[in-house]
Design a protein around this motif. Structure first.
Motif, mmCIF file in Angstrom:
data_model
loop_
_atom_site.group_PDB
_atom_site.id
_atom_site.type_symbol
_atom_site.label_atom_id
_atom_site.label_comp_id
_atom_site.label_asym_id
_atom_site.label_seq_id
_atom_site.Cartn_x
_atom_site.Cartn_y
_atom_site.Cartn_z
ATOM 1 N N UNK A 82 -72.551 -7.809 37.272
ATOM 2 C CA UNK A 82 -71.710 -7.384 38.404
ATOM 3 C C UNK A 82 -70.250 -7.801 38.256
ATOM 4 N N UNK A 83 -69.966 -8.653 37.274
ATOM 5 C CA UNK A 83 -68.642 -9.298 37.236
ATOM 6 C C UNK A 83 -67.503 -8.329 36.945
ATOM 7 N N UNK A 84 -67.785 -7.251 36.188
ATOM 8 C CA UNK A 84 -66.721 -6.290 35.908
ATOM 9 C C UNK A 84 -66.197 -6.336 34.481
ATOM 10 N N UNK A 85 -67.008 -6.789 33.522
ATOM 11 C CA UNK A 85 -66.593 -6.719 32.114
ATOM 12 C C UNK A 85 -66.602 -5.261 31.668
ATOM 13 N N UNK A 86 -65.674 -4.888 30.775
ATOM 14 C CA UNK A 86 -65.635 -3.505 30.270
ATOM 15 C C UNK A 86 -66.925 -3.222 29.495
ATOM 16 N N UNK A 87 -67.351 -4.203 28.683
ATOM 17 C CA UNK A 87 -68.664 -4.087 28.032
ATOM 18 C C UNK A 87 -69.351 -5.451 28.108
ATOM 19 N N UNK A 88 -70.654 -5.398 28.151
ATOM 20 C CA UNK A 88 -71.437 -6.641 28.217
ATOM 21 C C UNK A 88 -72.684 -6.467 27.357
ATOM 22 N N UNK A 89 -72.838 -7.357 26.370
ATOM 23 C CA UNK A 89 -74.022 -7.316 25.499
ATOM 24 C C UNK A 89 -74.664 -8.685 25.482
ATOM 25 N N UNK A 90 -75.952 -8.719 25.717
ATOM 26 C CA UNK A 90 -76.624 -10.012 25.594
ATOM 27 C C UNK A 90 -78.088 -9.789 25.265
ATOM 28 N N UNK A 91 -78.709 -10.838 24.741
ATOM 29 C CA UNK A 91 -80.143 -10.768 24.493
ATOM 30 C C UNK A 91 -80.758 -12.095 24.899
ATOM 31 N N UNK A 92 -82.056 -12.075 25.084
ATOM 32 C CA UNK A 92 -82.744 -13.286 25.535
ATOM 33 C C UNK A 92 -83.543 -13.892 24.390
ATOM 34 N N UNK A 93 -83.794 -15.177 24.491
ATOM 35 C CA UNK A 93 -84.672 -15.833 23.518
ATOM 36 C C UNK A 93 -85.347 -17.023 24.194
ATOM 37 N N UNK A 94 -86.430 -17.453 23.571
ATOM 38 C CA UNK A 94 -87.181 -18.584 24.107
ATOM 39 C C UNK A 94 -86.643 -19.848 23.453
ATOM 40 N N UNK A 95 -86.164 -20.781 24.241
ATOM 41 C CA UNK A 95 -85.644 -22.019 23.647
ATOM 42 C C UNK A 95 -86.764 -23.064 23.626
ATOM 43 N N UNK A 96 -86.761 -23.930 22.615
ATOM 44 C CA UNK A 96 -87.852 -24.910 22.492
ATOM 45 C C UNK A 96 -87.628 -26.115 23.408
ATOM 46 N N UNK A 99 -81.777 -19.768 38.016
ATOM 47 C CA UNK A 99 -80.633 -18.922 38.386
ATOM 48 C C UNK A 99 -80.699 -17.604 37.601
ATOM 49 N N UNK A 100 -80.490 -16.491 38.334
ATOM 50 C CA UNK A 100 -80.534 -15.170 37.676
ATOM 51 C C UNK A 100 -79.120 -14.805 37.208
ATOM 52 N N UNK A 101 -78.651 -15.580 36.283
ATOM 53 C CA UNK A 101 -77.250 -15.495 35.829
ATOM 54 C C UNK A 101 -76.888 -14.104 35.311
ATOM 55 N N UNK A 102 -77.854 -13.425 34.687
ATOM 56 C CA UNK A 102 -77.549 -12.102 34.099
ATOM 57 C C UNK A 102 -77.101 -11.102 35.173
ATOM 58 N N UNK A 103 -77.594 -11.261 36.400
ATOM 59 C CA UNK A 103 -77.205 -10.319 37.464
ATOM 60 C C UNK A 103 -75.720 -10.486 37.773
ATOM 61 N N UNK A 104 -75.281 -11.728 37.899
ATOM 62 C CA UNK A 104 -73.856 -11.988 38.159
ATOM 63 C C UNK A 104 -72.995 -11.480 37.002
ATOM 64 N N UNK A 105 -73.488 -11.648 35.791
ATOM 65 C CA UNK A 105 -72.719 -11.168 34.622
ATOM 66 C C UNK A 105 -72.576 -9.646 34.674
ATOM 67 N N UNK A 134 -74.707 -13.972 24.559
ATOM 68 C CA UNK A 134 -74.021 -12.677 24.546
ATOM 69 C C UNK A 134 -72.521 -12.753 24.673
ATOM 70 N N UNK A 135 -71.930 -11.560 24.791
ATOM 71 C CA UNK A 135 -70.474 -11.409 24.846
ATOM 72 C C UNK A 135 -70.117 -10.372 25.907
ATOM 73 N N UNK A 136 -69.146 -10.724 26.749
ATOM 74 C CA UNK A 136 -68.569 -9.756 27.680
ATOM 75 C C UNK A 136 -67.134 -9.522 27.264
ATOM 76 N N UNK A 137 -66.714 -8.259 27.208
ATOM 77 C CA UNK A 137 -65.330 -7.974 26.822
ATOM 78 C C UNK A 137 -64.560 -7.498 28.042
ATOM 79 N N UNK A 138 -63.340 -8.027 28.211
ATOM 80 C CA UNK A 138 -62.523 -7.607 29.355
ATOM 81 C C UNK A 138 -61.916 -6.234 29.059
#
Ligand SMILES: C[S@@+](CC[C@H](N)C(=O)[O-])C[C@H]1O[C@@H](n2cnc3c(N)ncnc32)[C@H](O)[C@@H]1O
Length: 215
Positions: free
Chosen positions: A187-201, A179-185, A211-215
């Protein structure tokens, strides 16, 4: 004649929510150790009314500060005993409400924060869930998330996620590995959106985003 394949499938479907709850409560320790630092940072400033969508067996409860009012919105009733047990161990008061992220049983602007970890992969309508998150957050409130997402296009992992998707969704309560969840995030309409990716084991359900989205 009895169709044993169908009978077994029906039995599995009947037991699946219970098995899933047991597995979450008992088989996730290695993963939880690997993401502990991300979670510590993500949860450290949460205060007031915190709504957790799909809290499962309560893996996030140890990260909340003592003062928060915690409300969990969980569709699977077999999670309740694990959540309650974990809360009792931590001396924490919790309120579990039956419901889904698509229709949060909460008034508008009633939450200081909404939390989701490994849930957005399984919800049936991601855009509706994010609209609900924004509805229940007060202005300036935060949506904090840690989610597994699709691997980059063209990689062998992305192909594997696609091949496994049908069986993975069946066994994993609707969990979609690509799922390309970041695209929905975005488009959702948060005032600010910050996130980063990492490789999980973990196999298949990596990479992950935090990350964090602020309304
Ligand atoms: C993989 S588990 C993650 C549990 C927990 N958040 C964690 O990080 O351990 C997914 C959780 O989302 C819940 N869930 C599935 N569909 C949901 C929906 N539409 N709305 C809210 N929760 C949902 C499941 O019942 C389960 O508790």
């Amino acid at each position: 004649m009895m169709d044993w394949g169908n009978v077994m499938l029906e039995e599995f479907e009947r037991w699946r929510p219970r098995l899933f709850a047991w597995a979450l409560a008992n088989l996730n320790q290695k993963y939880e150790r690997a993401v502990a630092n991300y979670k510590r940072r993500l949860f450290q400033d949460l205060s007031g009314t915190v709504v957790e969508i799909g809290p499962g067996a309560g893996a996030n409860l140890p990260y909340y500060s003592r003062g928060v009012r915690w409300i969990g919105i969980e569709p699977n009733p077999f999670m309740d005993r694990y959540l309650t047990r974990q809360a009792q161990k931590l001396g924490m008061e919790i309120e579990i409400r039956r419901g889904t992220g698509e229709q949060l049983p909460l008034p508008d602007a009633s939450a200081d924060a909404v939390v989701s970890t490994l849930v957005l992969c399984s919800v049936s309508n991601l855009a509706s869930v994010l609209a609900e998150v924004l509805r229940v957050l007060r202005p300036g409130g935060r949506f904090v998330f840690l989610e597994h997402v699709a691997a980059p296009e063209g990689t062998w992992l992305r192909r594997l996620q696609g091949w496994l998707r049908p069986i993975w969704m069946r066994l994993g309560e609707g969990c979609q590995p690509d799922r390309e969840t970041w695209i929905a995030l975005q488009r959702a309409g948060f005032a600010t959106l910050d996130y980063s990716g990492f490789k999980a084991p973990v196999p298949v359900v990596s990479p992950q985003i935090v990350g964090v989205g602020i309304k």
